[in-house]
Design an enzyme around this catalytic site. Structure first.
Site, PDB file in Angstrom:
ATOM      1  N   GLY A  90     -17.577   1.701  -4.150  1.00  0.00           N
ATOM      2  CA  GLY A  90     -18.417   2.886  -4.109  1.00  0.00           C
ATOM      3  C   GLY A  90     -19.727   2.741  -4.854  1.00  0.00           C
ATOM      4  O   GLY A  90     -20.603   3.604  -4.755  1.00  0.00           O
ATOM      5  N   LEU A  91     -19.892   1.615  -5.570  1.00  0.00           N
ATOM      6  CA  LEU A  91     -21.126   1.402  -6.325  1.00  0.00           C
ATOM      7  C   LEU A  91     -22.341   1.361  -5.408  1.00  0.00           C
ATOM      8  O   LEU A  91     -23.447   1.746  -5.799  1.00  0.00           O
ATOM      9  CB  LEU A  91     -21.029   0.100  -7.116  1.00  0.00           C
ATOM     10  CG  LEU A  91     -22.061  -0.092  -8.230  1.00  0.00           C
ATOM     11  CD1 LEU A  91     -21.692   0.774  -9.429  1.00  0.00           C
ATOM     12  CD2 LEU A  91     -22.148  -1.547  -8.662  1.00  0.00           C
ATOM     13  N   SER A 103     -13.846  -4.502  -0.018  1.00  0.00           N
ATOM     14  CA  SER A 103     -14.742  -3.813  -0.954  1.00  0.00           C
ATOM     15  C   SER A 103     -16.207  -4.156  -0.703  1.00  0.00           C
ATOM     16  O   SER A 103     -16.940  -4.505  -1.632  1.00  0.00           O
ATOM     17  CB  SER A 103     -14.372  -4.145  -2.406  1.00  0.00           C
ATOM     18  OG  SER A 103     -14.925  -3.207  -3.304  1.00  0.00           O
ATOM     19  N   LEU A 106     -18.550  -2.227  -0.284  1.00  0.00           N
ATOM     20  CA  LEU A 106     -19.391  -1.270  -1.026  1.00  0.00           C
ATOM     21  C   LEU A 106     -19.090  -1.341  -2.519  1.00  0.00           C
ATOM     22  O   LEU A 106     -19.526  -0.485  -3.290  1.00  0.00           O
ATOM     23  CB  LEU A 106     -19.176   0.152  -0.509  1.00  0.00           C
ATOM     24  CG  LEU A 106     -19.497   0.391   0.964  1.00  0.00           C
ATOM     25  CD1 LEU A 106     -19.287   1.851   1.325  1.00  0.00           C
ATOM     26  CD2 LEU A 106     -20.928  -0.034   1.287  1.00  0.00           C
ATOM     27  N   TYR A 125       0.842  -1.201   0.000  1.00  0.00           N
ATOM     28  CA  TYR A 125       0.000   0.000   0.000  1.00  0.00           C
ATOM     29  C   TYR A 125       0.878   1.253   0.000  1.00  0.00           C
ATOM     30  O   TYR A 125       1.865   1.338   0.739  1.00  0.00           O
ATOM     31  CB  TYR A 125      -0.943   0.027   1.188  1.00  0.00           C
ATOM     32  CG  TYR A 125      -2.052  -0.994   1.124  1.00  0.00           C
ATOM     33  CD1 TYR A 125      -2.293  -1.738  -0.035  1.00  0.00           C
ATOM     34  CD2 TYR A 125      -2.875  -1.228   2.216  1.00  0.00           C
ATOM     35  CE1 TYR A 125      -3.314  -2.675  -0.094  1.00  0.00           C
ATOM     36  CE2 TYR A 125      -3.907  -2.163   2.169  1.00  0.00           C
ATOM     37  CZ  TYR A 125      -4.113  -2.885   1.019  1.00  0.00           C
ATOM     38  OH  TYR A 125      -5.125  -3.806   0.969  1.00  0.00           O
TER      39      TYR A 125
END
Length: 326
Positions: A220-221, A215, A217, A53
Site C-alpha cells: 500500500g506504500l 506486493s 504496491l 491463507y
C-alpha cells in the site's frame, strides 16, 4: 485483457493475476464471490492462493471460499488457471512432528490432497513451493512433484521467494531427471523493492520462468491514499514507512499527477512492463479496488517517465555482475 505464456510453458495466463490472500480474513465471502465473478468477466483467468491463507487456526479458509465459488458451476473452474502453494504449517495435529513449516514428499502429498479437497477440484494448474526448504533434497522434491504431475493432480510447478542460485540448482536438477522443472517464480517486486533486478529477474528470464510479482504496491506504500494516512485504510499500518520515504512518495505523487493517473495504476504498469514479468498479483479487498487495478494494462510509460521513476526509486544498478564488478 492481455495474455502471456507462463514462463517456458504453453499455458496462457492473463497479464493480471488475482491474489486472494484477503479473502476470508478481510474480505467476506459475498464480496470475494463478486470479485471473482468480475475477474472472469474482465478476462482475468489467473487466480493465486495458498493453503495457509486464512491464517493460523483458520488456515485453509481462503481455499474453501474459492472452492465454494467453483461449486456454483457455470464453467467457473474450467475458466480459471488455478495456483496455490505448499510449505507453511496447517496447524493439523494429525501431522504430528511433520506439522512444522517445510517441504517433504510426505507433506507435499498430504497438503496437496487437502488443497484439492478445499478447492473442490481434482487438479491444480500451478503448484508452488511457498519458500525454500534447505533441508530437503531436490531428488525428494522433484520425485514428489513428478508423481503429482503423472497422477494428473498438478500441471506445473512453481517457486516463491527463491534466490537466483536456488532457481538455477532447481532447474539443473530437473533437467537431469528429464523433467520440465519450474515454470514460474513468485517474488516480491515493486518500484520500492527493486533488488530482484540484480539476479532473480535475469535468472528467471534466462532459465524459462515467468515472474509473478507479489506486493507490487509494496503493502500500500505506492497506493493512491498512502500520503493521506486516512484512518482505517491499509496505509494506517505503515505510517512510519510513509514518513521515512515521504520525499520519494511526494515526488512520485507529483509525477503521477502530471501523467493524470493514480499512483497505484502507474506502479502496477511499471511492474507489468518488465519483460521478465508474466503478471503482477493484485490483492483487492473490494470490488472497487479490483476494477481500478485493471486500468494498469491501459497505461504505457515512455522512456522519459521510466527515467524519472528510476531517479525517484533507484534500482540496484543493473544486472549482476555488472552492477558491482568492473
Amino acid at each position: 485483457m492481455q495474455y502471456s505464456y507462463l514462463g517456458k510453458s504453453g499455458l496462457k495466463v492473463s497479464r493480471i493475476c488475482l491474489g486472494t490472500m484477503n479473502f476470508g480474513p478481510i474480505t467476506d465471502e459475498k464480496e470475494a464471490f463478486r470479485i471473482m465473478d468480475a475477474a472472469l468477466d474482465a478476462g482475468v483467468n489467473f487466480f493465486d492462493t495458498a493453503n495457509i491463507y486464512g491464517w493460523r487456526e483458520n488456515s485453509g479458509l481462503t481455499e474453501e471460499i474459492i472452492g465454494r465459488w467453483f461449486s456454483q458451476g457455470g464453467g467457473r473452474r474450467e475458466k480459471v488457471v488455478l495456483a496455490t502453494k505448499v510449505y507453511g504449517s496447517m496447524h493439523d495435529e494429525n501431522d504430528g512432528p511433520n506439522n512444522e513449516a517445510g517441504l517433504s514428499a510426505y507433506k507435499i502429498r498430504r497438503h496437496l490432497e487437502g488443497s484439492l479437497r478445499r478447492l473442490q477440484t481434482d487438479h491444480i494448474e500451478l503448484y508452488q513451493m511457498h519458500h525454500v526448504d534447505p533441508v530437503v533434497t531436490w531428488d525428494e522434491l522433484w520425485h514428489a512433484f513428478e508423481n503429482a504431475v503423472h497422477q494428473g493432480k498438478i500441471g506445473y510447478v512453481g517457486s516463491s521467494n527463491f534466490a537466483a542460485w536456488q532457481i538455477a540448482i532447481a532447474q539443473s536438477e530437473a533437467k537431469n531427471r528429464h523433467f520440465l522443472g519450474l515454470v514460474s517464480e513468485q517474488h516480491k517486486y515493486s518500484l520500492n523493492c527493486r533488488l530482484p533486478e540484480l539476479e532473480v529477474l535475469p535468472a528467471a528470464k534466462e532459465l524459462g520462468l515467468g515472474v509473478i510479482p507479489w506486493s507490487p504496491l509494496d503493502g500500500g506504500l505506492l497506493g493512491r491514499n498512502a500520503l493521506q494516512k486516512l484512518e482505517g485504510t491499509r496505509s494506517g499500518g505503515i505510517s512510519e514507512r510513509i514518513e521515512h520515504q515521504q520525499s520519494q512518495l511526494e515526488q512520485f505523487a507529483a509525477l503521477c499527477r502530471e501523467l493524470g493517473e493514480p499512483q497505484d495504476t502507474v506502479a502496477l504498469a511499471w511492474v507489468a512492463a518488465n519483460p521478465a514479468v508474466t503478471a503482477p498479483i493484485i490483492g483487492p479487498r473490494t470490488l472497487e479496488q479490483f476494477e481500478t487495478s485493471l486500468k494498469c494494462l491501459e497505461v504505457t510509460l515512455d522512456e522519459e517517465v521510466l527515467k524519472r521513476l528510476d531517479e525517484i526509486f533507484p534500482g540496484p544498478g543493473g544486472h549482476a555482475p555488472n552492477a558491482y564488478a568492473w
